[in-house]
Design a protein around this motif. Structure first.
Motif, short mmCIF file in Angstrom:
data_model
loop_
_atom_site.label_atom_id
_atom_site.label_comp_id
_atom_site.label_asym_id
_atom_site.label_seq_id
_atom_site.Cartn_x
_atom_site.Cartn_y
_atom_site.Cartn_z
N VAL A 12 15.11 10.57 70.95
CA VAL A 12 15.08 11.60 71.99
C VAL A 12 16.50 12.03 72.36
CG1 VAL A 12 14.45 12.04 74.40
CG2 VAL A 12 12.83 10.94 72.85
N ALA A 13 17.41 11.08 72.47
CA ALA A 13 18.80 11.44 72.76
C ALA A 13 19.36 12.33 71.66
CB ALA A 13 19.64 10.18 72.91
N HIS A 14 19.07 11.99 70.42
CA HIS A 14 19.65 12.69 69.27
C HIS A 14 19.08 14.08 69.09
CE1 HIS A 14 20.76 13.01 64.84
NE2 HIS A 14 21.89 12.73 65.45
N ALA A 69 9.66 7.71 83.45
CA ALA A 69 8.81 8.71 82.80
C ALA A 69 8.14 8.14 81.56
CB ALA A 69 9.64 9.94 82.43
N GLY A 70 8.86 7.31 80.80
CA GLY A 70 8.26 6.70 79.62
C GLY A 70 7.12 5.76 79.95
N TYR A 110 8.59 12.69 79.28
CA TYR A 110 9.70 11.81 78.87
C TYR A 110 10.85 12.63 78.31
CZ TYR A 110 12.06 7.99 76.34
OH TYR A 110 12.98 7.10 75.85
N ARG A 111 10.54 13.56 77.41
CA ARG A 111 11.60 14.38 76.82
C ARG A 111 12.27 15.24 77.88
NH1 ARG A 111 7.57 14.58 72.76
NH2 ARG A 111 6.76 16.54 73.61
N GLN A 144 16.71 16.57 81.69
CA GLN A 144 17.17 16.70 83.06
C GLN A 144 18.38 15.80 83.34
OE1 GLN A 144 16.82 18.64 85.47
NE2 GLN A 144 17.36 17.54 87.34
N THR A 145 18.34 14.57 82.85
CA THR A 145 19.46 13.67 83.04
C THR A 145 20.69 14.17 82.29
OG1 THR A 145 17.94 11.82 83.37
CG2 THR A 145 20.23 11.27 82.81
#
Length: 271
Positions: A17-19, A164-165, A175-176, A181-182
């Motif tokens: 998700v980060a990538h 969220a996860g 989650y995504r 947002q973060t």
């Protein structure tokens, strides 16, 4: 040369998700202002054991913190201990388990939520105890600590991605979107911190799976991101840092005497 460090742990953020979805951090990497690595977290892939790993360099089996229900002070030498012993200033805006590991256990909100205690390892702290405590509030807490106390080491630990996860699972828009947002919140603060010369690490403790949980060896649970920002890093794409080496890397940046595992390839030789 000793530098100030901001150490950011985005709880529960999977590498995949980060990538794919954290556009601001990825823009920094494209602009060659940051470097990205994929780490494999230690086992079990759960929070309290991995906070201990990230902040002491000890694996869960070594530290004895092997599940989230173990509520006691750490018996390891932490970054906060090393920094305080060297006369440096420490601060944390973080989940209350961090306070329980390194300051006082068990956590008592009336006593510990707002910490001003130069004799403790985490000298200045703003701790929270609800998983839905808003990330934007948490980063405001961190910026207050930075401006008020000018710490050499500032830990920032938001929880909304993990929350969220657990509510919606890895493969969910919630989650995504919380990761996005973060990432947006980070874009509000990182430019000023970069301009001020901080060395910045952004990583996660563990990832998330489609069972609304994490603990084991699935890639989505174990693979976590590592972004490094600052002129002390080598930005060597061939470096292969381990999660248990991040504590030693921060200690090197702060020029602390230590015997922690380290990944020298991640730092410039002069660091």
């Amino acid at each position: 040369m000793s530098r100030r460090v901001i150490y950011i742990v985005l709880d529960g953020l999977s590498h995949s998700v980060a990538h794919q979805h954290m556009g601001y951090l990825l823009a920094l990497t494209e602009a060659q202002q940051a470097s990205y690595y994929c780490l494999e977290c230690e086992l079990p892939a759960i929070s309290r054991p991995l906070y201990e790993c990230l902040l002491t360099g000890a694996t869960p089996i070594e530290s004895g913190i092997v599940n989230n229900a173990i509520t006691r002070l750490s018996n390891q030498v932490s970054l906060f201990d090393l920094a305080k012993e060297a006369g440096k200033t420490t601060a944390a805006a973080a989940y209350h388990w961090i306070s329980e590991l390194y300051n006082r256990s068990p956590y008592q909100a009336c006593r510990d939520r707002f910490t001003v205690a130069p004799d403790l390892p985490i000298q200045y702290g703003l701790f929270y105890h609800q998983d839905h405590y808003p990330d934007d509030h948490l980063f405001l807490d961190a910026e207050y600590l930075r401006r008020q106390y000018d710490p050499d080491l500032l830990l920032i630990h938001p929880m909304n991605i993990d929350d969220a996860g657990h509510k919606y699972s890895l493969d969910s828009p919630q989650y995504r979107n919380q990761a996005r947002q973060t990432d947006r919140i980070l874009s509000d603060w990182l430019p000023a911190w970069i301009a001020a010369g901080y060395q910045i690490i952004v990583t996660a403790d563990h990832g998330m799976n489609n069972d609304f949980n994490h603990c084991g060896i699935l890639p989505e649970e174990r693979q976590v991101p590592l972004f490094v920002i600052g002129d002390a890093f080598s930005h060597d794409s061939s470096a292969k840092p381990l999660q248990r080496q991040l504590c030693g890397i921060v200690a090197d940046l702060l020029q602390l005497e230590h015997a922690k595992a380290r990944c020298q390839a991640l730092l410039k030789e002069s660091s």
